[in-house]
Every structure is written in C-alpha cells, then in structure tokens.
Design an enzyme around this catalytic site. Structure first.
Site, PDB file in Angstrom:
ATOM      1  CG  ASP A 263      57.169  61.261  37.061  1.00 55.41           C
ATOM      2  OD1 ASP A 263      57.220  62.433  36.667  1.00 55.41           O
ATOM      3  OD2 ASP A 263      57.135  60.285  36.290  1.00 55.41           O
TER       4      ASP A 263
ATOM      5  CG  HIS B 296      56.947  60.325  32.483  1.00 57.06           C
ATOM      6  ND1 HIS B 296      57.380  61.005  33.585  1.00 57.06           N
ATOM      7  CD2 HIS B 296      57.514  60.943  31.420  1.00 57.06           C
ATOM      8  CE1 HIS B 296      58.191  61.984  33.209  1.00 57.06           C
ATOM      9  NE2 HIS B 296      58.288  61.972  31.895  1.00 57.06           N
TER      10      HIS B 296
HETATM   11  P1  NAX Z   1      67.975  64.467  23.021  1.00 53.95           P
HETATM   12  O1  NAX Z   1      67.233  65.046  21.880  1.00 53.95           O
HETATM   13  O2  NAX Z   1      69.099  65.234  23.628  1.00 53.95           O
HETATM   14  O3  NAX Z   1      68.561  63.042  22.601  1.00 53.95           O
HETATM   15  C1  NAX Z   1      67.802  62.090  21.938  1.00 53.95           C
HETATM   16  C2  NAX Z   1      68.766  61.306  21.083  1.00 53.95           C
HETATM   17  O4  NAX Z   1      68.035  60.217  20.529  1.00 53.95           O
HETATM   18  C3  NAX Z   1      69.345  62.109  19.926  1.00 53.95           C
HETATM   19  O5  NAX Z   1      70.754  62.012  19.945  1.00 53.95           O
HETATM   20  C4  NAX Z   1      68.741  61.451  18.693  1.00 53.95           C
HETATM   21  O6  NAX Z   1      69.641  61.458  17.583  1.00 53.95           O
HETATM   22  C5  NAX Z   1      68.486  60.051  19.200  1.00 53.95           C
HETATM   23  N1  NAX Z   1      67.449  59.301  18.482  1.00 53.95           N
HETATM   24  C6  NAX Z   1      66.314  59.768  17.904  1.00 53.95           C
HETATM   25  N2  NAX Z   1      65.654  58.757  17.326  1.00 53.95           N
HETATM   26  C7  NAX Z   1      66.362  57.638  17.553  1.00 53.95           C
HETATM   27  C8  NAX Z   1      66.199  56.284  17.177  1.00 53.95           C
HETATM   28  N3  NAX Z   1      65.166  55.889  16.431  1.00 53.95           N
HETATM   29  N4  NAX Z   1      67.129  55.391  17.581  1.00 53.95           N
HETATM   30  C9  NAX Z   1      68.183  55.780  18.308  1.00 53.95           C
HETATM   31  N5  NAX Z   1      68.408  57.053  18.673  1.00 53.95           N
HETATM   32  C10 NAX Z   1      67.510  57.971  18.300  1.00 53.95           C
HETATM   33  O7  NAX Z   1      66.874  64.077  24.118  1.00 53.95           O
HETATM   34  P2  NAX Z   1      67.099  63.712  25.664  1.00 53.95           P
HETATM   35  O8  NAX Z   1      67.067  64.950  26.464  1.00 53.95           O
HETATM   36  O9  NAX Z   1      68.255  62.797  25.801  1.00 53.95           O
HETATM   37  O10 NAX Z   1      65.719  62.937  25.961  1.00 53.95           O
HETATM   38  C11 NAX Z   1      65.458  61.668  25.401  1.00 53.95           C
HETATM   39  C12 NAX Z   1      64.028  61.253  25.648  1.00 53.95           C
HETATM   40  O11 NAX Z   1      63.768  61.158  27.057  1.00 53.95           O
HETATM   41  C13 NAX Z   1      62.980  62.263  25.121  1.00 53.95           C
HETATM   42  O12 NAX Z   1      61.930  61.530  24.490  1.00 53.95           O
HETATM   43  C14 NAX Z   1      62.457  62.908  26.390  1.00 53.95           C
HETATM   44  O13 NAX Z   1      61.137  63.393  26.212  1.00 53.95           O
HETATM   45  C15 NAX Z   1      62.515  61.737  27.351  1.00 53.95           C
HETATM   46  N6  NAX Z   1      62.446  62.059  28.778  1.00 53.95           N
HETATM   47  C16 NAX Z   1      61.820  61.170  29.594  1.00 53.95           C
HETATM   48  C17 NAX Z   1      61.715  61.351  30.962  1.00 53.95           C
HETATM   49  C18 NAX Z   1      61.015  60.356  31.828  1.00 53.95           C
HETATM   50  O14 NAX Z   1      60.907  60.615  33.036  1.00 53.95           O
HETATM   51  N7  NAX Z   1      60.513  59.224  31.322  1.00 53.95           N
HETATM   52  C19 NAX Z   1      62.274  62.579  31.594  1.00 53.95           C
HETATM   53  C20 NAX Z   1      63.333  63.235  30.771  1.00 53.95           C
HETATM   54  C21 NAX Z   1      63.041  63.288  29.283  1.00 53.95           C
HETATM   55  O15 NAX Z   1      62.106  64.319  29.049  1.00 53.95           O
END
Ligand code: NAX
Length: 332
Positions: free
Chosen positions: A165, A193
């Site tokens: 952000d 966030h």
């Molecule tokens: P993806 O869905 O591409 O990747 C997430 C990965 O996490 C997947 O490979 C899944 O298998 C794995 N996963 C799920 N549960 C798990 C667990 N219990 N232990 C280990 N791995 C696990 O998502 P991606 O685009 O990489 O985003 C990841 C997270 O970041 C999401 O929650 C998203 O909302 C969050 N974000 C946060 C942001 C921030 O500024 N704080 C911005 C970007 C993003 O939106």
C-alpha cells in the site's frame, strides 16, 4: 562458505505458499540477495499444502536451474515443523485467496485456522529471534492469530505487510508530481491492509519539499486515496489475477528494511499495538516505523489531525470486528 571470503554464515528463510504466484516472484528476489544482502547466503525452507507439492517440486527445479551463488540449500515440505525449523525469517504467504463469492468475513473464517497451526509451529521450532512477515490475507488478523499462538516469541517479531500500500501511494505521488519514486520519502500507511487503510502524506517529502506543498489537498484526500485503496481490485480487473510481482517486491522491501535498516526513513509495518496512538493493545495495526539493528521502532510523536484520527478510528473499528470474528483462534 567461510567468514573470511566476505560471506556470512547461511541463514534459514521459510516461505509458505511457495508454489503460489507471490512465491514464484518472491523466491527469486530472496535468492538473488535483494532482501538479506549480497553477502548473505540463505537456506530456503519452502512450505506448501499437499495439493501444491508437485508445483513446488517444479519451483525448486527452477531455483536450482537459476544457480544462485547465495542459495546454500533448498528444502520443500508440507510440514510446518520442518519448514520453520530454526528459521531466522519467515514469510507467511500461503493462504486461500478471496474468490468472488466471499466477503471479508468469509476470508477471515477460511484462513484464520491456518495461522493457528503455523503460529504453534513457529513457537515450537523457529529461532527465538525469528522475524515474521504475514502477507496472506487478511494479513493483519492472520498475524494476530499467529502471534497469539506463539506465546514464547516476543510480539514485536510478528508483522503484517502494508508496504505494498505504501509503495502504491509513492507510485501515485511520483506520477502526479512527475518525479521518480526515489525522491519520495516518509509516506506511510495507517491501519489495516484493506480499503480502509490511510496513506498519510503529511510527513512525506518529494525532493526534500513537503508532499502537501507539492501536491494539492483535494487530490490527496480524493482521487489519490481512492486509487491506492482500490488498486488491488484494479490489478485483478486488468491482469485477470491479483498483484503478485508487486506484492513480492513489497515483501522484499519490508524484510530488507527490518533486516538491514531503513536508513532513518519512515516505513509502514503492521505490528501488535503496544497502545501507540491510542490503538488498542495487541491489534495488528500499520504504524510509521523506523528499523535499525534488526529492531522495529514505532515513531510515536507525530501529530494527528482530525482527518487522520477519523481514518485511524475507522481502521481500529474494522480490526476489532475482525478480532472478534476470530476470538476462538487466539488461544485465550
Ligand atoms: P496463490 O493462490 O497463487 O498461492 C497461494 C499458495 O498458498 C498456493 O500455492 C497454496 O497451495 C498455498 N497454501 C494454501 N494454504 C496453505 C497452507 N496452509 N500452508 C502453506 N501453503 C498454503 O496466491 P498468491 O497470489 O500467491 O497470494 C497469496 C496471499 O497473499 C493471498 O492470501 C493474497 O490475498 C495475499 N496478498 C496479500 C497482499 C498484501 O499486500 N498483504 C497483496 C497481494 C495478495 O493479494
């Protein structure tokens, strides 16, 4: 690696959700030295859930194919107790992304339990000095849950990411003022966030001049706020996928400043409140911070005007609501 070739002892860096979109960008930044320094070898400890393990194998193959001089070893696992073992730094990225049919409450309910187990594992096996950044959403409340389940680790070692952000705010200001981002300092985020967060321009500078002298108030409290608050959605619409490279870049910036220092600059980090600015104790809230010698210090003496106070209050209310929704996950 030995100390006298200029290299340090390898550190252990854990990344969860390592086969996801953010992981795919983040791992290359860590491995290339952008986060922990050009002389700091790393052992990567990568966590996925069982359905992600095959993709993780592919990611590890590609990391090996990149032949990074700083990568000492790579471990891929679906067991948090292996991934977090002796970890010096942890990126909690893995969680379920929000889908169209989910509101924020559904997201909190779906992802909260992940951070109970991971908090417990961090408490049990990570280095006692571990630095944790939570990226997986809702990241403030997920950090709160992990922290609450790791009672032996000081709460200041748990943070959540609002640096994306901040970087979005700086990017917008740079474009508006016709300057490069490197000339802009001390712009930071208050709160959650989420689209309630407040990018505070009042202490920021552009080429040494006050942001509020360079940019007009109407834009700063109108289109600027709106653009930063809704940027995540705009990226999804344009790209067909949520922010990944910019999120990885922000996570790199966050951990780099924490690890190596912010050079006196104010940066945004969400961490468990110790009552700063009247924010209830324990709430994971983004504050203006400085980092030095591996420690985060909240800048405590900034004046708050009525607009900033209303924004802080709005974020406190939203985060209290999230905290109430996960109260049974907080271990007390
Ligand atoms: P993806 O869905 O591409 O990747 C997430 C990965 O996490 C997947 O490979 C899944 O298998 C794995 N996963 C799920 N549960 C798990 C667990 N219990 N232990 C280990 N791995 C696990 O998502 P991606 O685009 O990489 O985003 C990841 C997270 O970041 C999401 O929650 C998203 O909302 C969050 N974000 C946060 C942001 C921030 O500024 N704080 C911005 C970007 C993003 O939106």
């Amino acid at each position: 690696m030995c100390e006298d070739d200029g290299m340090k002892k390898s550190i252990r860096v854990a990344v969860t959700g390592a086969a996801g979109n953010i992981g795919y960008a983040l791992l290359w930044r860590i491995a290339s030295g952008d986060c922990f320094g050009a002389n700091q070898p790393v052992t990567l400890q990568l966590l996925e859930i069982p359905p992600g393990m095959q993709r993780l194998d592919g990611v590890i193959m590609e990391l090996k194919d990149s032949a990074f001089p700083l990568v000492h070893d790579i471990v891929g696992t679906d067991d948090p107790n292996i991934a977090f073992k002796d970890a010096d730094a942890i990126f909690l990225v893995g969680s379920r992304p929000r889908t169209k049919d989910m509101d924020r409450a559904d997201l909190v309910a779906a992802n909260g339990p992940i951070f109970v187990g991971q908090g417990k594992a961090i408490n049990a096996v990570a280095s006692p000095n571990v630095k944790v950044i939570t990226v997986g959403n809702p990241c403030n409340t997920n950090a709160l849950i992990a922290c609450a389940n790791a009672p032996d680790i000081p709460s200041r070692q748990f943070t959540a990411m609002t640096r994306l952000d901040q970087n979005r705010a700086v990017g917008q200001m740079a474009e508006r003022a016709g300057v490069t981002a490197s000339t802009i300092h001390d712009v930071f985020i208050w709160g959650n966030h989420a689209n309630t967060m407040y990018p505070d321009p009042r202490f920021g500078t552009i080429d040494g001049k006050s942001v509020t002298d360079v940019l007009d108030k109407e834009w700063l409290q109108g289109a600027f706020l709106e653009t930063v608050a809704t940027r995540g959605k705009a990226i999804i619409v344009a790209r067909g996928a949520s922010s990944a490279a910019s999120a990885a870049s922000a996570a790199t910036d966050h951990m780099r400043d924490w690890w190596q220092g912010s050079n006196g600059r104010i940066v945004s980090m969400a961490l468990p409140s110790e009552g700063w600015y009247g924010v209830p104790e324990g709430l994971v809230f983004s504050f203006p911070c400085r980092c030095e010698n591996g420690e985060v210090t909240v800048v405590e003496d900034l004046p708050i005007d009525s607009f900033a106070q209303s924004k802080i209050d709005e974020n406190v209310a939203a985060l209290l609501e999230e905290r109430d929704a996960v109260s049974e996950l907080l271990g007390n």
